[in-house]
Scaffold this active site. Structure first.
Site, PDB file in Angstrom:
ATOM      1  CG  HIS A 314      -0.260   0.157   2.534  1.00  0.00           C
ATOM      2  ND1 HIS A 314      -0.035   1.381   3.137  1.00  0.00           N
ATOM      3  CD2 HIS A 314       0.245  -0.777   3.399  1.00  0.00           C
ATOM      4  CE1 HIS A 314       0.552   1.198   4.309  1.00  0.00           C
ATOM      5  NE2 HIS A 314       0.745  -0.103   4.482  1.00  0.00           N
ATOM      6  CB  CYS A 332       2.542  -3.040   5.124  1.00  0.00           C
ATOM      7  SG  CYS A 332       1.039  -3.522   6.008  1.00  0.00           S
TER       8      CYS A 332
END
Length: 399
Positions: A314, A332
């Site tokens: 992301h 992430c």
């Protein structure tokens, strides 16, 4: 005197002849007057049967005759669909029956002697203690990535796994080697099918789960049949090497993106990006992320989920200065807003994301799709059926 004697003799003779003729009519075996109808009616299941499997064969067959009228009805009088053979000797039910239901045959057969024989019989189907629904993760017409597993999830436990697996088929064109594997229960049993290697792009897949009427074990039975027809799309693989601080997107063998990124900081297990083949499962243009006590309800953009342990690819403007040079995230894969927006529309369910160079391997602890972290012999051993058996889908062929 002579005349009376002659007349008496004639009377005696006539009485004797009459007695012989009368005796022949009474004593003659197998006479037409005593013969019954010749047609023989056989019902399957037998009359009065109980505990009948609702998907077992149900039929009426007539020998030395033909079926004139026939119907199978339930307790509410609703007729069950069936098919009569051209010679009118067999009537076969063509739809599944209900659980815990009584069915009645009515009708008439006509023998070769033109005499009618009634068709009159009842039977009762089995009564499960419960029925267990299931779902398939891939819908009809969906196009998936080359690492997409087929997942059947059940709402309850399945103990008779071999019987259930025999009811599952995966048919592909071109033929694809693969296998079912039962993974640990997660609120209910689940079984995954994946190919030995990534799917060939363009493969068409038909999944059939003939679960209705299958004994799941413990008194539970299948709730309904399921099918899915889908297609494998283009090959797109994300190459994510943590020490390089970069991420490549390779489509059909060509690198279409090479992004500067930042991976998990890795100073403690919670923020290590897991090494291994992840699978893209879903994506959101906007997603509220939380990782208490470190952060709560932080809005992130262009978020592509790659595992259920909270790993996403992301956009993150806050890590922009580290992207391409160091790993500082909570696990992430962070990209710049522009790069994340460019990648986002290309991501598809089932795309593999191959992460390397970190200290912890992807495993069962990281969510429900860790299929590619399991080596092939181990995966095959997780089937309830012998490896290589056609029943476990290990060598699915063209439709």
């Amino acid at each position: 005197m002579g005349v009376r004697r002659g007349r008496s003799l004639i009377a005696v003779i006539l009485l004797a002849v009459l007695a012989v003729l009368t005796g022949c009519a009474i004593d003659r075996p197998g006479g037409d007057a005593a013969a019954g109808p010749v047609a023989q009616v056989a019902v399957t299941p037998s009359a009065g049967a109980t505990g009948v499997d609702p998907v077992a064969p149900v039929s009426v067959t007539v020998s030395d005759g033909r079926i004139d009228q026939i119907a199978l009805t339930n307790a509410n009088g609703k007729q069950v669909e069936g098919r009569l053979t051209p010679d009118r000797r067999t009537y076969q039910i063509t739809e599944p029956l209900g659980y815990n239901a009584t069915y009645t045959w009515t009708g008439t057969a006509i023998g070769t002697d033109d005499k009618p024989v009634p068709i009159d019989s009842t039977f009762t189907t089995l009564s499960p203690t419960s029925t267990i629904p299931a779902t398939i993760n891939i819908g009809d017409g969906q196009e998936v990535g080359i690492a997409a597993p087929i997942i059947l999830k059940f709402t309850g436990p399945v103990t008779n796994k071999a019987a259930v697996e025999k009811a599952l088929t995966v048919t592909t064109d071109p033929g694809t080697e693969g296998s079912w594997a039962w993974l640990p229960d997660d609120g209910g049993s689940r079984v995954h099918w994946r190919p030995k290697n990534y799917w060939t792009p363009g493969t068409t897949v038909h999944v059939a789960a003939k679960l209705y009427g299958v004994d799941f074990g413990g008194g539970a039975y299948g709730d309904a049949d399921l099918t899915s027809d889908f297609t494998v799309g283009r090959s797109q693989i994300v190459i994510a090497n943590a020490p390089s601080h970069r991420m490549q997107v390779v489509r059909d063998g060509v690198t279409v993106f090479d992004f500067a990124v930042s991976y998990g900081e890795g100073n403690e297990p919670r923020n290590v990006t897991r090494s291994g083949t992840h699978v893209v499962t879903e994506k959101y243009e906007d997603f509220m992320m939380s990782n208490p006590p470190y952060y709560t309800n932080v809005r992130e953009r262009w978020a592509v989920r790659i595992s259920n342990n909270g790993e996403f690819i992301h956009a993150n403007p806050e890590s922009l200065s580290a992207q391409g040079s160091s790993n500082v995230t909570n696990g992430c894969i962070n990209l710049s807003p522009a790069d994340a927006q460019a990648y986002f529309p290309t991501a598809r369910y089932g795309d593999p994301v191959e992460v390397t160079g970190t200290s912890i391997e992807l495993s069962q602890a990281d969510g429900d799709i860790y299929d590619w972290a399991i080596d092939w012999p181990t995966w095959q051993s997780m089937s309830a059926l012998p490896a290589g058996s056609p029943a476990n889908g290990s060598a699915a062929g063209p439709r």
